[in-house]
Design a protein around this motif. Structure first.
Motif, PDB file in Angstrom:
ATOM      1  N   ASP A  14      28.156 -23.550 -21.925  1.00 44.55           N
ATOM      2  CA  ASP A  14      28.444 -24.331 -23.133  1.00 44.55           C
ATOM      3  C   ASP A  14      29.725 -23.806 -23.759  1.00 44.55           C
ATOM      4  OD1 ASP A  14      28.501 -25.781 -25.435  1.00 44.55           O
ATOM      5  OD2 ASP A  14      26.538 -25.146 -26.181  1.00 44.55           O
ATOM      6  N   SER A  15      30.774 -24.615 -23.745  1.00 42.64           N
ATOM      7  CA  SER A  15      32.075 -24.177 -24.248  1.00 42.64           C
ATOM      8  C   SER A  15      32.039 -23.886 -25.749  1.00 42.64           C
ATOM      9  CB  SER A  15      33.140 -25.242 -23.957  1.00 42.64           C
ATOM     10  OG  SER A  15      32.795 -26.471 -24.577  1.00 42.64           O
ATOM     11  N   ARG A  16      31.059 -24.424 -26.487  1.00 38.45           N
ATOM     12  CA  ARG A  16      30.976 -24.168 -27.917  1.00 38.45           C
ATOM     13  C   ARG A  16      30.675 -22.699 -28.206  1.00 38.45           C
ATOM     14  NH1 ARG A  16      29.898 -28.898 -31.065  1.00 38.45           N
ATOM     15  NH2 ARG A  16      29.449 -30.748 -29.810  1.00 38.45           N
ATOM     16  N   SER A  17      30.009 -22.025 -27.279  1.00 34.34           N
ATOM     17  CA  SER A  17      29.565 -20.648 -27.510  1.00 34.34           C
ATOM     18  C   SER A  17      30.494 -19.614 -26.918  1.00 34.34           C
ATOM     19  CB  SER A  17      28.154 -20.448 -26.923  1.00 34.34           C
ATOM     20  OG  SER A  17      27.259 -21.398 -27.441  1.00 34.34           O
ATOM     21  N   GLY A  18      31.675 -20.004 -26.459  1.00 35.73           N
ATOM     22  CA  GLY A  18      32.566 -19.041 -25.817  1.00 35.73           C
ATOM     23  C   GLY A  18      31.956 -18.558 -24.512  1.00 35.73           C
ATOM     24  N   ARG A  19      31.843 -17.241 -24.358  1.00 37.52           N
ATOM     25  CA  ARG A  19      31.203 -16.697 -23.146  1.00 37.52           C
ATOM     26  C   ARG A  19      29.793 -16.187 -23.431  1.00 37.52           C
ATOM     27  NH1 ARG A  19      32.740 -12.754 -19.886  1.00 37.52           N
ATOM     28  NH2 ARG A  19      33.600 -11.446 -21.512  1.00 37.52           N
ATOM     29  N   LEU A  20      29.302 -16.353 -24.687  1.00 33.76           N
ATOM     30  CA  LEU A  20      27.976 -15.854 -25.042  1.00 33.76           C
ATOM     31  C   LEU A  20      26.922 -16.892 -24.727  1.00 33.76           C
ATOM     32  CD1 LEU A  20      28.615 -14.105 -28.469  1.00 33.76           C
ATOM     33  CD2 LEU A  20      28.603 -13.112 -26.189  1.00 33.76           C
ATOM     34  N   LEU A  21      25.890 -16.484 -24.004  1.00 31.08           N
ATOM     35  CA  LEU A  21      24.783 -17.375 -23.675  1.00 31.08           C
ATOM     36  C   LEU A  21      23.897 -17.554 -24.898  1.00 31.08           C
ATOM     37  CD1 LEU A  21      23.158 -18.910 -21.470  1.00 31.08           C
ATOM     38  CD2 LEU A  21      21.904 -16.776 -21.103  1.00 31.08           C
ATOM     39  N   ASP A  22      23.635 -18.790 -25.279  1.00 35.80           N
ATOM     40  CA  ASP A  22      22.747 -19.084 -26.395  1.00 35.80           C
ATOM     41  C   ASP A  22      21.311 -18.875 -25.921  1.00 35.80           C
ATOM     42  OD1 ASP A  22      21.346 -20.008 -28.540  1.00 35.80           O
ATOM     43  OD2 ASP A  22      22.266 -22.002 -28.596  1.00 35.80           O
ATOM     44  N   LEU A  23      20.636 -17.850 -26.467  1.00 35.46           N
ATOM     45  CA  LEU A  23      19.289 -17.517 -26.003  1.00 35.46           C
ATOM     46  C   LEU A  23      18.278 -18.607 -26.349  1.00 35.46           C
ATOM     47  CD1 LEU A  23      19.136 -13.700 -26.836  1.00 35.46           C
ATOM     48  CD2 LEU A  23      19.926 -14.847 -24.761  1.00 35.46           C
ATOM     49  N   ASN A  24      18.609 -19.486 -27.296  1.00 31.42           N
ATOM     50  CA  ASN A  24      17.708 -20.594 -27.598  1.00 31.42           C
ATOM     51  C   ASN A  24      17.570 -21.570 -26.432  1.00 31.42           C
ATOM     52  OD1 ASN A  24      16.925 -20.211 -30.464  1.00 31.42           O
ATOM     53  ND2 ASN A  24      19.128 -20.288 -30.775  1.00 31.42           N
ATOM     54  N   THR A  25      18.489 -21.523 -25.489  1.00 26.83           N
ATOM     55  CA  THR A  25      18.438 -22.458 -24.367  1.00 26.83           C
ATOM     56  C   THR A  25      17.497 -22.004 -23.265  1.00 26.83           C
ATOM     57  OG1 THR A  25      20.339 -21.401 -23.281  1.00 26.83           O
ATOM     58  CG2 THR A  25      20.805 -23.177 -24.838  1.00 26.83           C
ATOM     59  N   ILE A  26      16.899 -20.827 -23.393  1.00 28.21           N
ATOM     60  CA  ILE A  26      15.971 -20.324 -22.378  1.00 28.21           C
ATOM     61  C   ILE A  26      14.549 -20.666 -22.801  1.00 28.21           C
ATOM     62  CG2 ILE A  26      15.127 -18.282 -21.165  1.00 28.21           C
ATOM     63  CD1 ILE A  26      17.819 -16.970 -21.728  1.00 28.21           C
ATOM     64  N   ASP A  27      13.861 -21.486 -22.021  1.00 27.80           N
ATOM     65  CA  ASP A  27      12.501 -21.888 -22.341  1.00 27.80           C
ATOM     66  C   ASP A  27      11.529 -20.797 -21.906  1.00 27.80           C
ATOM     67  OD1 ASP A  27      12.607 -24.407 -23.608  1.00 27.80           O
ATOM     68  OD2 ASP A  27      13.175 -25.337 -21.714  1.00 27.80           O
ATOM     69  N   LEU A  28      10.926 -20.121 -22.887  1.00 26.96           N
ATOM     70  CA  LEU A  28       9.999 -19.037 -22.574  1.00 26.96           C
ATOM     71  C   LEU A  28       8.721 -19.546 -21.915  1.00 26.96           C
ATOM     72  CD1 LEU A  28      10.306 -16.788 -25.768  1.00 26.96           C
ATOM     73  CD2 LEU A  28      11.538 -16.616 -23.612  1.00 26.96           C
ATOM     74  N   PHE A  29       8.356 -20.805 -22.125  1.00 29.08           N
ATOM     75  CA  PHE A  29       7.109 -21.304 -21.558  1.00 29.08           C
ATOM     76  C   PHE A  29       7.154 -21.374 -20.031  1.00 29.08           C
ATOM     77  CE2 PHE A  29       9.208 -25.321 -20.966  1.00 29.08           C
ATOM     78  CZ  PHE A  29       8.451 -26.026 -20.049  1.00 29.08           C
ATOM     79  N   THR A  30       8.344 -21.314 -19.442  1.00 26.48           N
ATOM     80  CA  THR A  30       8.457 -21.357 -17.982  1.00 26.48           C
ATOM     81  C   THR A  30       8.223 -19.999 -17.326  1.00 26.48           C
ATOM     82  OG1 THR A  30      10.837 -20.869 -17.960  1.00 26.48           O
ATOM     83  CG2 THR A  30      10.187 -23.171 -18.239  1.00 26.48           C
ATOM     84  N   LEU A  31       8.041 -18.931 -18.121  1.00 25.51           N
ATOM     85  CA  LEU A  31       8.039 -17.571 -17.586  1.00 25.51           C
ATOM     86  C   LEU A  31       6.625 -17.020 -17.450  1.00 25.51           C
ATOM     87  CD1 LEU A  31      10.907 -16.103 -19.781  1.00 25.51           C
ATOM     88  CD2 LEU A  31      11.095 -17.254 -17.570  1.00 25.51           C
ATOM     89  N   GLU A  32       6.467 -16.073 -16.502  1.00 28.83           N
ATOM     90  CA  GLU A  32       5.217 -15.326 -16.376  1.00 28.83           C
ATOM     91  C   GLU A  32       5.434 -13.820 -16.506  1.00 28.83           C
ATOM     92  OE1 GLU A  32       3.452 -15.945 -12.559  1.00 28.83           O
ATOM     93  OE2 GLU A  32       4.673 -14.398 -11.584  1.00 28.83           O
ATOM     94  N   HIS A  33       6.691 -13.353 -16.433  1.00 27.21           N
ATOM     95  CA  HIS A  33       6.932 -11.916 -16.488  1.00 27.21           C
ATOM     96  C   HIS A  33       8.344 -11.654 -16.992  1.00 27.21           C
ATOM     97  CE1 HIS A  33       7.836  -7.834 -14.836  1.00 27.21           C
ATOM     98  NE2 HIS A  33       6.599  -7.625 -15.211  1.00 27.21           N
ATOM     99  N   ILE A  34       8.484 -10.624 -17.846  1.00 32.82           N
ATOM    100  CA  ILE A  34       9.781 -10.206 -18.370  1.00 32.82           C
ATOM    101  C   ILE A  34       9.900  -8.692 -18.207  1.00 32.82           C
ATOM    102  CG2 ILE A  34      11.267 -10.071 -20.404  1.00 32.82           C
ATOM    103  CD1 ILE A  34       9.903 -12.534 -21.485  1.00 32.82           C
ATOM    104  N   ALA A  35      10.982  -8.223 -17.646  1.00 32.91           N
ATOM    105  CA  ALA A  35      11.242  -6.791 -17.499  1.00 32.91           C
ATOM    106  C   ALA A  35      12.615  -6.490 -18.085  1.00 32.91           C
ATOM    107  CB  ALA A  35      11.195  -6.374 -16.026  1.00 32.91           C
ATOM    108  N   VAL A  36      12.686  -5.437 -18.910  1.00 33.16           N
ATOM    109  CA  VAL A  36      13.921  -5.075 -19.607  1.00 33.16           C
ATOM    110  C   VAL A  36      14.435  -3.744 -19.061  1.00 33.16           C
ATOM    111  CG1 VAL A  36      14.953  -4.517 -21.832  1.00 33.16           C
ATOM    112  CG2 VAL A  36      13.236  -6.324 -21.668  1.00 33.16           C
ATOM    113  N   GLU A  37      15.697  -3.698 -18.694  1.00 34.51           N
ATOM    114  CA  GLU A  37      16.353  -2.475 -18.232  1.00 34.51           C
ATOM    115  C   GLU A  37      17.458  -2.120 -19.213  1.00 34.51           C
ATOM    116  OE1 GLU A  37      16.480  -2.410 -13.524  1.00 34.51           O
ATOM    117  OE2 GLU A  37      17.219  -4.314 -14.294  1.00 34.51           O
TER     118      GLU A  37
END
Length: 473
Positions: A14-37
């Motif tokens: 999305d060119s409106r956001s520069g190079r930053l990914l808008d985290l609102n565009t990630i649908d959490l309901f599609t996920l079953e697992h999250i791992a943070v490093e």
């Protein structure tokens, strides 16, 4: 922050956001697992989409409603047959309209997967599609008269995957071909209409997409996991390779992780090491160090310039990056009865800070020098179902886009009241939360804006009965 979805590195399209990914565009309901490093210079979030393993059909329906005319409807279906063939569908519709603040939006999302899995190999195709819209979001403070742009667009992530072997043991190979696309259908804001709407003039953006191929192979045996990969991106008529090698050692006492990567998009060589050790049950040690070395590139005459190549960043900003930088983090924790008391030290080397331009286009990128800071807190159970979560961070100097001092404190009761409801059909959570942020400086095209320090006090009540939930915040 770096987001990896099923092995695909999500770049912003999305060119409106520069190079930053808008985290609102990630649908959490599609996920079953999250791992943070947590590495020295970035937070890497690995997302894994929902999968179906059982031959019994899986179905689920969720319905939510709330104030501000907020509603959400969600449904799942999945089944795997005895021959290994699997089929999954899911959908979610969300909408809200704030009569108090004058803004609203909605999003309709779908996911689908089909494939077959055998003992030594699997192949599947997956896609998630999100059509979202927001109305013009008016500003509520006098210092920022511009409203947030309205938006309507469709975002699609689709990939095909072939895997051989099992990543939990023995040799394995995985090949992924993906396409991440955004098509915008927003109405045009003309020069004549922009002042009356408190908006900047804006034309409809064309569709943008990034094709990404990932080839990875590795070997896993007991405490050792080694892998190599190459991530190939194709966009704007160019192709970028990002090879990576990784070795992980893990056991009962902790783990050590070594990563080397050549980022072809940013012409950056990155070497990372992290560890987490628990020599005894009540002591934990952790740390990470990252070394980054921008690769030399050539100017039109063919001579190397020594500047990193960062697509989308003006040429005048590229030369501000230091050729090499190192970022580190060290922390230790001790468990006293039940809760953990922890503290740490971190340094961030020179960096180019990029703003979320989707909020306001007046913000600008700025190159900053090395900074260091301390953080600490207490986390865990105080007594039975009474819990505490406190963390405080203080940097050595005031910076941009973040406060010098920041704290968050939460005291909460989280209980199932097993003596009265042994089946676990009842749940209660009561929380009191306090957040403090010091002054923050925002660089703009007209100079700098400094916000005052802030204190936010909030409370949360959540009641669960069977599969129903009522929340008041």
């Amino acid at each position: 922050m770096r987001i990896i979805y099923d092995g695909i590195d999500l770049d912003n399209v999305d060119s409106r956001s520069g190079r930053l990914l808008d985290l609102n565009t990630i649908d959490l309901f599609t996920l079953e697992h999250i791992a943070v490093e947590r590495f020295g210079s970035e937070l890497r979030v690995n997302l894994r989409s929902w999968r179906v393993d059982n031959t019994d059909p899986y179905t689920r329906t969720d319905v939510y409603t709330g104030d501000e005319d907020t509603n959400m409807y969600r449904g799942f279906y999945g089944k795997r047959w005895g021959n290994g063939f699997g089929l999954q569908f899911g959908g979610q519709q969300w909408s809200t309209r704030s009569n108090r603040l004058g803004g609203g939006g909605d999003a309709l999302s779908f996911l689908a997967r089909a494939g077959i899995a055998k003992k030594t190999w699997s192949i599947d195709a997956y896609a998630t599609r999100r059509n979202a819209a927001r109305t013009r979001q008016p500003q509520t403070i006098d210092q920022a008269p511009l409203a947030l742009q309205p938006f309507e667009g469709t975002q699609t992530l689709a990939y095909g995957r072939l895997a051989v072997g099992n990543q939990t043991g023995g040799p394995w190979l995985e090949l992924i071909a993906s396409n991440f696309r955004l098509g915008e259908e927003s109405d045009e804001v003309t020069e004549a209409a922009a002042p009356g709407l408190q908006l900047l003039a804006d034309t409809v953006d064309t569709a943008t997409q990034r094709i990404q191929y990932v080839a990875s192979a590795g070997y896993t045996h007991r405490l050792l996991r080694a892998s190599i990969a190459d991530r190939v991106r194709a966009f704007s008529g160019d192709t970028y390779h990002s090879p990576e090698a990784r070795v992980e050692l893990g056991g009962r006492l902790g783990n050590i992780d070594l990563v080397g990567e050549q980022d072809g998009v940013r012409d950056l060589a990155r070497y990372e090491a992290s560890f987490r050790l628990t020599p005894v049950s009540f002591i934990a040690l952790a740390g990470a160090v990252t070394r980054e070395s921008p690769e030399a590139r050539s100017d039109p005459t063919g001579e190397p310039t020594g500047e990193p190549h960062i697509p989308g960043i003006p040429e005048i900003l590229r030369g501000r990056a230091t050729p090499k930088n190192t970022s580190t983090r060290l922390e230790a924790g001790i468990r006293v009865v039940n809760p953990w008391i922890f503290g740490g030290y971190m340094t961030r080397d020179t960096a180019l800070l990029e703003p979320p331009n989707v909020i306001d286009t007046v913000y600008k990128p700025i190159s900053v020098g090395k900074r260091s800071g301390f953080y600490g807190g207490i986390r865990g159970k105080l007594y039975k179902d009474l819990n505490i979560d406190v963390v405080a961070t203080k940097w050595d100097s005031a910076g941009y886009y973040q406060p010098k001092t920041q704290t968050r404190s939460e005291l909460f009761l989280d209980t199932r009241w097993r003596k009265r409801f042994p089946s676990g059909s009842f749940g209660l959570k009561l929380a009191a939360i306090h957040e403090y942020r010091g002054d923050v400086r925002f660089p703009t095209t007209e100079g700098f804006v400094t916000t005052r320090s802030s204190n936010v006090v909030s409370a949360l009540v959540e009641i669960r009965i069977l599969r129903g939930v009522a929340t008041y915040q």
